[in-house]
Motif scaffolding. Structure first.
Motif, short mmCIF file in Angstrom:
data_model
loop_
_atom_site.label_atom_id
_atom_site.label_comp_id
_atom_site.label_asym_id
_atom_site.label_seq_id
_atom_site.Cartn_x
_atom_site.Cartn_y
_atom_site.Cartn_z
N PHE A 13 0.84 -1.19 0.00
CA PHE A 13 0.00 0.00 0.00
C PHE A 13 0.88 1.25 0.00
O PHE A 13 1.99 1.25 0.53
CB PHE A 13 -0.91 0.02 1.23
CG PHE A 13 -1.90 -1.11 1.28
CD1 PHE A 13 -3.07 -1.05 0.53
CD2 PHE A 13 -1.66 -2.22 2.07
CE1 PHE A 13 -3.98 -2.10 0.57
CE2 PHE A 13 -2.57 -3.27 2.13
CZ PHE A 13 -3.73 -3.21 1.37
N THR A 14 0.38 2.33 -0.60
CA THR A 14 1.08 3.60 -0.52
C THR A 14 0.88 4.19 0.88
O THR A 14 0.04 3.70 1.66
CB THR A 14 0.56 4.60 -1.56
OG1 THR A 14 -0.79 4.95 -1.23
CG2 THR A 14 0.62 4.01 -2.97
N GLU A 15 1.61 5.24 1.18
CA GLU A 15 1.47 5.86 2.50
C GLU A 15 0.06 6.40 2.70
O GLU A 15 -0.53 6.23 3.78
CB GLU A 15 2.51 6.97 2.68
CG GLU A 15 2.47 7.60 4.06
CD GLU A 15 3.71 8.44 4.36
OE1 GLU A 15 3.69 9.16 5.38
OE2 GLU A 15 4.68 8.36 3.58
N MET A 16 -0.49 7.04 1.66
CA MET A 16 -1.84 7.59 1.80
C MET A 16 -2.86 6.46 1.96
O MET A 16 -3.77 6.55 2.80
CB MET A 16 -2.20 8.46 0.60
CG MET A 16 -3.60 9.06 0.70
SD MET A 16 -4.06 10.14 -0.68
CE MET A 16 -2.96 11.51 -0.37
N GLU A 17 -2.73 5.42 1.16
CA GLU A 17 -3.66 4.29 1.27
C GLU A 17 -3.59 3.68 2.66
O GLU A 17 -4.61 3.31 3.25
CB GLU A 17 -3.33 3.24 0.21
CG GLU A 17 -3.66 3.67 -1.21
CD GLU A 17 -3.06 2.74 -2.24
OE1 GLU A 17 -3.38 2.90 -3.43
OE2 GLU A 17 -2.26 1.85 -1.86
N SER A 18 -2.38 3.55 3.18
CA SER A 18 -2.20 2.98 4.52
C SER A 18 -2.91 3.81 5.56
O SER A 18 -3.61 3.28 6.44
CB SER A 18 -0.70 2.88 4.84
OG SER A 18 -0.03 2.08 3.89
N LYS A 19 -2.75 5.12 5.49
CA LYS A 19 -3.38 6.00 6.47
C LYS A 19 -4.91 5.97 6.34
O LYS A 19 -5.63 6.03 7.34
CB LYS A 19 -2.86 7.42 6.30
CG LYS A 19 -1.41 7.58 6.73
CD LYS A 19 -0.93 9.01 6.56
CE LYS A 19 0.52 9.16 7.04
NZ LYS A 19 1.01 10.55 6.88
N LEU A 39 -7.30 13.44 7.28
CA LEU A 39 -5.89 13.28 6.92
C LEU A 39 -5.22 14.60 6.54
O LEU A 39 -3.99 14.66 6.45
CB LEU A 39 -5.76 12.29 5.76
CG LEU A 39 -6.18 10.84 6.04
CD1 LEU A 39 -6.02 9.99 4.79
CD2 LEU A 39 -5.38 10.26 7.19
N GLY A 40 -6.01 15.61 6.27
CA GLY A 40 -5.44 16.90 5.90
C GLY A 40 -4.85 16.91 4.50
O GLY A 40 -3.81 17.55 4.26
N VAL A 41 -5.53 16.21 3.57
CA VAL A 41 -5.05 16.17 2.18
C VAL A 41 -6.19 16.55 1.24
O VAL A 41 -7.36 16.63 1.66
CB VAL A 41 -4.51 14.76 1.83
CG1 VAL A 41 -3.28 14.43 2.66
CG2 VAL A 41 -5.59 13.70 2.04
#
Length: 274
Positions: A13-19, A39-41
């Motif tokens: 998973f990417t970092e964003m997907e993980s979060k 997440l603030g994105v």
């Protein structure tokens, strides 16, 4: 959270997907806007990543206004990830070009971390027999793996020598009684502790560690080194039995650890043994 993110990234998973997976697990059903805010994105990035997780089946979405996203139960998520990993592993095993069967290469490991990790990996793979010839300090590093191997039914043979202090004393005795021809001497040798491991009579490691010596080792399946290490271990077994059977007269003549024999050949330069 960061540690969990790192493990999820290892699983692909990417970092964003993980979060996002972690947030959905914590909060339950959420809209894309709520995930982005948490997440603030940007919402565009979040919606694209959520759609990817939905396409892979890790996240469920409910049609409505707005659309809500729900993570699979953790047990189902890990099962799906495990199945996909196993499928990929099987594919690699079947399709990867076959390597040469030559096992005579010698490979060098040049750091404490690499040596210890490789030993633990190989001990975990052992199927029949492990032969370990180490000092006490090194024995403690691998005790747990060796005990686990014994529980699996692997035969484990240990030869554990004293401690670092005993190692220094032995070297001091050799330096006092021995010298080599020319400018070199026994005192010039590295003070590290030698260790060797043979697994299933086909994999071996020979290295040195401790004191001011950087940890280094050579790894090979070459039959010459395997035979050398096995013979050395066998000789240690024989000497161990002989030492315990020595009479007081023989101990006085040769020394408790055969120092008298060593001095005979090494006290006055390199021995000419025929």
């Amino acid at each position: 959270m960061e540690q969990l993110v790192q493990h999820l990234k290892v699983l692909g998973f990417t970092e964003m997907e993980s979060k996002m997976l972690i947030v959905l697990a914590e909060q339950g059903s959420m809209s894309g806007y709520e995930v982005a805010k948490r997440l603030g994105v940007s919402r565009s990035n979040v919606y694209a990543a959520l759609q990817k997780l939905v396409d892979h089946g890790f996240v469920l979405c409910s049609k409505g206004e707005p659309t809500h996203y729900t993570l699979l139960r953790v047990e189902e998520l890990t099962r799906m990830i495990g199945d996909q990993l196993q499928n990929s592993i099987r594919h690699v095993e079947q399709m990867m070009p076959k390597q040469s069967s030559d096992v005579t290469e010698f490979y060098s490991l040049d750091s404490e971390k690499k040596v210890i990790e490789r030993v633990r990996q190989e001990l975990g793979r052992a199927k029949q027999e492990i032969i370990v010839d180490v000092w006490a300090e090194e024995a403690t590093l691998f005790r747990e793996e060796l005990e686990q191997a014994e529980k699996r039914g692997v035969k484990v043979f240990w030869s554990v020598v004293g401690s670092a202090e005993e190692h220094r004393l032995r070297r001091m005795q050799l330096q006092l009684h021995s010298s080599l021809e020319g400018d070199g001497s026994m005192a010039d040798l590295h003070p590290g502790r030698k260790f060797s491991i043979v697994i299933d009579r086909k994999w071996s490691m020979l290295g040195m560690r401790g004191e001011e010596t950087p940890t280094k080792a050579v790894v090979t399946e070459h039959p010459a080194l395997l035979e050398l290490l096995l013979n050395h271990f066998a000789q240690e077994l024989v000497l161990f039995e002989v030492e315990h059977e020595l009479s007081p007269e023989l101990r006085e003549r040769f020394g408790t650890n055969f120092e008298g024999i060593y001095r005979k050949y090494f006290q006055s330069g390199i021995a000419n043994v025929k």
